[in-house]
Design a protein around this motif. Structure first.
Motif, short mmCIF file in Angstrom:
data_model
loop_
_atom_site.label_atom_id
_atom_site.label_comp_id
_atom_site.label_asym_id
_atom_site.label_seq_id
_atom_site.Cartn_x
_atom_site.Cartn_y
_atom_site.Cartn_z
N TYR A 145 0.83 -1.19 0.00
CA TYR A 145 0.00 0.00 0.00
C TYR A 145 0.88 1.25 0.00
CZ TYR A 145 -3.96 -2.98 1.16
OH TYR A 145 -4.93 -3.93 1.12
N THR A 146 0.40 2.32 -0.67
CA THR A 146 1.11 3.60 -0.64
C THR A 146 0.81 4.26 0.70
OG1 THR A 146 -0.73 4.89 -1.53
CG2 THR A 146 0.81 3.88 -3.14
N GLU A 148 -0.47 7.13 1.16
CA GLU A 148 -1.80 7.74 1.08
C GLU A 148 -2.90 6.68 1.30
OE1 GLU A 148 0.65 8.18 -1.21
OE2 GLU A 148 1.17 10.26 -0.75
N GLU A 149 -2.72 5.52 0.69
CA GLU A 149 -3.69 4.44 0.86
C GLU A 149 -3.74 3.97 2.32
OE1 GLU A 149 -3.49 2.28 -3.54
OE2 GLU A 149 -2.01 1.73 -2.01
N GLU A 152 -5.75 6.48 4.31
CA GLU A 152 -7.18 6.31 4.03
C GLU A 152 -7.73 5.05 4.71
OE1 GLU A 152 -9.82 5.36 0.11
OE2 GLU A 152 -8.26 6.89 -0.10
N ARG A 153 -6.99 3.95 4.60
CA ARG A 153 -7.43 2.67 5.19
C ARG A 153 -7.58 2.75 6.70
NH1 ARG A 153 -7.33 -2.43 2.57
NH2 ARG A 153 -7.05 -3.79 4.34
#
Length: 189
Positions: A145-146, A148-149, A152-153
């Motif tokens: 995952y980045t 940013e991801e 968000e997660r």
């Protein structure tokens, strides 16, 4: 389906014997296949997987969701397998067979595989020592995952992710020691 999975996680956390049957059925065979790919010693595979289930039953650790539980199971099986290999002096034999399977006969390659395996083992061991939020962030990063991801997660700001990442890296670099391990840490994460 999600309710059943949530019930399994809750049952594992509270040591519910009825739920443990479903938990065992869901993961046991897959974990045995996973371990058998690392360790071609059939008699030991089932014992190693069962030890992981026993350690969860006897331990106090709880899991927030099925993904965390599954990650823990596979990581624990991997670590137990490496310990078994080391403790039973079959490490060189297995690494040699892995190298032969790939057509590699160079002793330097076998040594490199051994070093890589040990660094990964140490890295995961030290990741387990991180505070829960930092550990989740690093494990999600390892999964690809980045940043940013991940924010968000987890429902947190990107700045929080970056701060926790910096703290985690600092801790892991201190634990891993020399500059070579720090370089490798950066490559993994």
């Amino acid at each position: 389906m999600k309710d059943k999975i949530d019930a399994i996680v809750a049952g594992v956390n509270r040591k519910d014997e009825k739920i443990w049957g479903d938990f065992y059925d869901r993961f046991y065979a897959a974990l045995c296949v996973y371990v058998s790919k690392i360790l071609p010693v059939p008699d030991a595979v089932e014992d190693l997987v069962q030890e992981v289930f026993i350690s969860i039953w006897e331990g106090k650790r709880t899991f927030s969701d099925i993904k965390e539980l599954a990650n823990y199971l596979y990581r624990a099986c991997y670590n137990n397998t490496l310990l078994y290999i080391r403790n039973n002096q079959i490490h060189d034999t297995i690494l040699s067979s892995l190298a032969e399977g790939e057509g590699v006969e160079d002793e330097d390659m076998i040594y490199a595989l051994t070093v890589k395996e040990e660094i990964i083992r140490q890295l995961y061991h030290h990741i387990e020592e991180l505070p829960a939020e930092q550990r989740r962030i690093i494990l999600l990063r390892i999964e690809g995952y980045t940043w940013e991801e991940i924010a968000e997660r987890l429902g947190i700001s990107i700045n929080t992710v970056k701060t926790q990442k910096t703290r985690s890296y600092r801790f892991l670099r201190e634990k891993l020691g020399d500059s070579m391990n720090s370089i490798i840490l950066c490559l993994f994460l």
